[in-house]
Design a protein around this motif. Sequence first.
Motif, PDB file in Angstrom:
ATOM      1  N   THR A  82       0.849  -1.186   0.000  1.00  0.00           N
ATOM      2  CA  THR A  82       0.000   0.000   0.000  1.00  0.00           C
ATOM      3  C   THR A  82       0.884   1.236   0.000  1.00  0.00           C
ATOM      4  N   ALA A  83       0.379   2.309  -0.587  1.00  0.00           N
ATOM      5  CA  ALA A  83       1.129   3.563  -0.623  1.00  0.00           C
ATOM      6  C   ALA A  83       0.178   4.678  -1.011  1.00  0.00           C
ATOM      7  N   GLU A  84       0.666   5.891  -0.935  1.00  0.00           N
ATOM      8  CA  GLU A  84      -0.059   7.046  -1.435  1.00  0.00           C
ATOM      9  C   GLU A  84       0.639   7.567  -2.679  1.00  0.00           C
ATOM     10  N   VAL A  85      -0.170   7.930  -3.660  1.00  0.00           N
ATOM     11  CA  VAL A  85       0.328   8.517  -4.902  1.00  0.00           C
ATOM     12  C   VAL A  85      -0.256   9.911  -5.016  1.00  0.00           C
ATOM     13  N   ASP A  86       0.551  10.920  -4.824  1.00  0.00           N
ATOM     14  CA  ASP A  86       0.065  12.309  -4.785  1.00  0.00           C
ATOM     15  C   ASP A  86      -1.088  12.458  -3.793  1.00  0.00           C
ATOM     16  N   GLY A  87      -0.966  11.790  -2.665  1.00  0.00           N
ATOM     17  CA  GLY A  87      -1.954  11.920  -1.613  1.00  0.00           C
ATOM     18  C   GLY A  87      -3.117  10.957  -1.678  1.00  0.00           C
ATOM     19  N   SER A  88      -3.198  10.135  -2.735  1.00  0.00           N
ATOM     20  CA  SER A  88      -4.299   9.186  -2.876  1.00  0.00           C
ATOM     21  C   SER A  88      -3.817   7.782  -2.537  1.00  0.00           C
ATOM     22  N   PRO A  89      -4.462   7.109  -1.575  1.00  0.00           N
ATOM     23  CA  PRO A  89      -4.024   5.755  -1.193  1.00  0.00           C
ATOM     24  C   PRO A  89      -4.438   4.713  -2.220  1.00  0.00           C
ATOM     25  N   ALA A  90      -3.624   3.669  -2.325  1.00  0.00           N
ATOM     26  CA  ALA A  90      -3.905   2.592  -3.284  1.00  0.00           C
ATOM     27  C   ALA A  90      -3.100   1.365  -2.895  1.00  0.00           C
ATOM     28  N   VAL A  91      -3.517   0.231  -3.458  1.00  0.00           N
ATOM     29  CA  VAL A  91      -2.716  -0.996  -3.411  1.00  0.00           C
ATOM     30  C   VAL A  91      -1.959  -1.081  -4.726  1.00  0.00           C
ATOM     31  N   LEU A  92      -0.628  -1.235  -4.641  1.00  0.00           N
ATOM     32  CA  LEU A  92       0.202  -1.296  -5.834  1.00  0.00           C
ATOM     33  C   LEU A  92       0.802  -2.689  -5.993  1.00  0.00           C
ATOM     34  N   LEU A  93       0.787  -3.176  -7.239  1.00  0.00           N
ATOM     35  CA  LEU A  93       1.329  -4.480  -7.592  1.00  0.00           C
ATOM     36  C   LEU A  93       2.463  -4.243  -8.583  1.00  0.00           C
ATOM     37  N   ALA A  94       3.689  -4.214  -8.099  1.00  0.00           N
ATOM     38  CA  ALA A  94       4.832  -3.853  -8.933  1.00  0.00           C
ATOM     39  C   ALA A  94       5.589  -5.104  -9.364  1.00  0.00           C
ATOM     40  N   HIS A 108     -10.130  -3.047   2.538  1.00  0.00           N
ATOM     41  CA  HIS A 108      -9.862  -1.675   2.984  1.00  0.00           C
ATOM     42  C   HIS A 108     -10.377  -0.622   2.000  1.00  0.00           C
ATOM     43  N   ARG A 109     -11.164  -1.040   1.007  1.00  0.00           N
ATOM     44  CA  ARG A 109     -11.788  -0.129   0.052  1.00  0.00           C
ATOM     45  C   ARG A 109     -10.752   0.742  -0.648  1.00  0.00           C
ATOM     46  N   LEU A 110      -9.741   0.102  -1.227  1.00  0.00           N
ATOM     47  CA  LEU A 110      -8.669   0.815  -1.908  1.00  0.00           C
ATOM     48  C   LEU A 110      -8.633   0.458  -3.391  1.00  0.00           C
ATOM     49  N   PRO A 111      -8.301   1.414  -4.249  1.00  0.00           N
ATOM     50  CA  PRO A 111      -8.106   1.095  -5.663  1.00  0.00           C
ATOM     51  C   PRO A 111      -6.855   0.244  -5.855  1.00  0.00           C
ATOM     52  N   VAL A 112      -6.787  -0.441  -6.981  1.00  0.00           N
ATOM     53  CA  VAL A 112      -5.663  -1.330  -7.277  1.00  0.00           C
ATOM     54  C   VAL A 112      -4.916  -0.792  -8.491  1.00  0.00           C
ATOM     55  N   VAL A 113      -3.587  -0.747  -8.369  1.00  0.00           N
ATOM     56  CA  VAL A 113      -2.733  -0.242  -9.448  1.00  0.00           C
ATOM     57  C   VAL A 113      -1.691  -1.301  -9.790  1.00  0.00           C
ATOM     58  N   PRO A 114      -1.910  -2.113 -10.822  1.00  0.00           N
ATOM     59  CA  PRO A 114      -0.863  -3.018 -11.295  1.00  0.00           C
ATOM     60  C   PRO A 114       0.190  -2.240 -12.096  1.00  0.00           C
ATOM     61  N   LEU A 115       1.446  -2.354 -11.701  1.00  0.00           N
ATOM     62  CA  LEU A 115       2.576  -1.764 -12.424  1.00  0.00           C
ATOM     63  C   LEU A 115       3.273  -2.925 -13.135  1.00  0.00           C
ATOM     64  N   ILE A 116       2.898  -3.169 -14.374  1.00  0.00           N
ATOM     65  CA  ILE A 116       3.168  -4.454 -15.027  1.00  0.00           C
ATOM     66  C   ILE A 116       4.467  -4.425 -15.827  1.00  0.00           C
ATOM     67  N   ALA A 117       5.262  -5.459 -15.666  1.00  0.00           N
ATOM     68  CA  ALA A 117       6.419  -5.704 -16.523  1.00  0.00           C
ATOM     69  C   ALA A 117       6.634  -7.209 -16.487  1.00  0.00           C
ATOM     70  N   THR A 118       6.115  -7.899 -17.488  1.00  0.00           N
ATOM     71  CA  THR A 118       6.134  -9.355 -17.455  1.00  0.00           C
ATOM     72  C   THR A 118       6.210  -9.934 -18.850  1.00  0.00           C
ATOM     73  N   GLY A 119       6.874 -11.077 -18.936  1.00  0.00           N
ATOM     74  CA  GLY A 119       6.928 -11.794 -20.195  1.00  0.00           C
ATOM     75  C   GLY A 119       5.878 -12.869 -20.314  1.00  0.00           C
ATOM     76  N   GLY A 120       5.075 -13.089 -19.250  1.00  0.00           N
ATOM     77  CA  GLY A 120       4.009 -14.078 -19.330  1.00  0.00           C
ATOM     78  C   GLY A 120       4.074 -15.088 -18.199  1.00  0.00           C
ATOM     79  N   SER A 121       3.546 -16.269 -18.424  1.00  0.00           N
ATOM     80  CA  SER A 121       3.497 -17.323 -17.410  1.00  0.00           C
ATOM     81  C   SER A 121       4.813 -18.105 -17.376  1.00  0.00           C
ATOM     82  N   ARG A 122       5.131 -18.644 -16.216  1.00  0.00           N
ATOM     83  CA  ARG A 122       6.419 -19.293 -15.976  1.00  0.00           C
ATOM     84  C   ARG A 122       6.425 -20.720 -16.514  1.00  0.00           C
ATOM     85  N   MET A 123       7.246 -20.983 -17.497  1.00  0.00           N
ATOM     86  CA  MET A 123       7.276 -22.300 -18.134  1.00  0.00           C
ATOM     87  C   MET A 123       7.641 -23.405 -17.155  1.00  0.00           C
ATOM     88  N   GLN A 124       8.509 -23.101 -16.180  1.00  0.00           N
ATOM     89  CA  GLN A 124       8.981 -24.143 -15.249  1.00  0.00           C
ATOM     90  C   GLN A 124       7.872 -24.666 -14.341  1.00  0.00           C
TER      91      GLN A 124
END
Length: 463
Positions: free
Chosen positions: A62-74, A102-118
């Motif tokens: 969780t964090a605030e972004v310019d004063g707005s709280p959110a759940v971040l998925l980095a 907790h009634r928070l917006p969700v912010v996915p910060l995505i950088a992925t090549g896909g699903s894990r082959m292993q």
Amino acid sequence: MSERRSARELLALVTDAGSFRELPVPRRESAPDGPLAWQGYDASRARAAGRTGEEESVVCGTAEVDGSPAVLLAFEFGFLGGSLGERTGDRLEAAYAHAREHRLPVVPLIATGGSRMQEGMLALSQLQRVARQSALTREAGLPQIAVLRDPTTGGGWATLGAGADVVLALSGAQVGFAGSRVRPPDADPAAYTAQAQLAAGSADAVVRPEELKPVLGLWLRLLSRGAAGADADPGAGGDGARAAGIAPAPVPAALGGGGLPRTGWEAVLRARAAGRPRAGAYLDAYFSARAALVGDRCGGTDEDGMLCGFGERDGRTVAYAAQTGAATRPAGYRTAARLIRLADRLGVPVLTLVDTPGAANDAEAERQGAGAAIAEVFGAVAAARVPVTTLVVGEGGSGGALALAAPGNTWAVPDSYFSVIAPELAAAILKRPPEEVEATAGQLRIRPQDLVELGVVRGISGP
């Protein structure tokens, strides 16, 4: 290609100083070398952890972004290409659950090549877990704003990215379902970029990294201010409960000069005048700040004919869908329908501005599904539980204009008209000579004062 920041570098870039709090990490016991006993998998994970300092490919908190709280998925691309495995799914599921609790917006910060082959199909099935969590969060009336980093491909794009309410892409990011190593050899690389996704209506904005924090902060502020985010009973979760008590958007003041038109034809000429105020002027006068929602998520945009987004008005959020005076194309109608449905889910009142000679009726518009697109808007307005306010600011051309009009809460400005059909076309259908077009306009009773008398509009907006 954009600069590839680590998960924590990006978190430091977009969050307010000292506000990030990492969420507890769910623990999972796994067999040596994972569920498939893929030889060397444990060693690969250990090397990835040593390089990145992370235990998995996503950091949630969780964090605030310019004063707005959110759940971040980095996502941490340095950890096995930001790929999704079972432990990634565990973290994402727990983070979404925390957001709903907790009634928070969700912010996915995505950088992925896909699903894990292993991890084989067990890794691929994490996409179903993510889709379920996103759907539950959507049903709870909480916004999801995705940020597409370099690269955003595979299932991460098809769930966390494209499935979000608002999609922001970093300039230079590689974005597409197919990763660079699995595309056809003759594929145009320009099609797999952030700018291409914006042009195709699959992203709402392309932003530079240094712009991301204020842009994301504005979106969080706008989308978290609705009744769903502020006033709804967290236990209710029901959409109907969110519509109760929401005040309608105020009717904008008329910007054009002059009194009411004396004749129907004068009303037409004034509405068609090149110098009269258009949608942009009305939106600038109405909102203190606004952010644009772009694209129909079906491969098209129509920014020349329809402006959509959310704005600040007297300390509250209002959604808007505004015709610009041009013929509205199918992508414009679909974008407006998307806007109205999102506002309805978030508990945000809607303002629509009607100004079009009619829906685009060329052959390409028919191939793009004009009738179905207009039907979407009619349906979205009819089904909306939040109040919709409409102002006719120029031409109200037939069903292509009526689709955006709120039944019982439509207003008009003095330099506008609303008609079942353009007077010229009506005269042609009735086989009248051109010199009778003006008289036909009068017979149609299309002036603002006529519309009030007929009960089509509630009133005439003044300056």
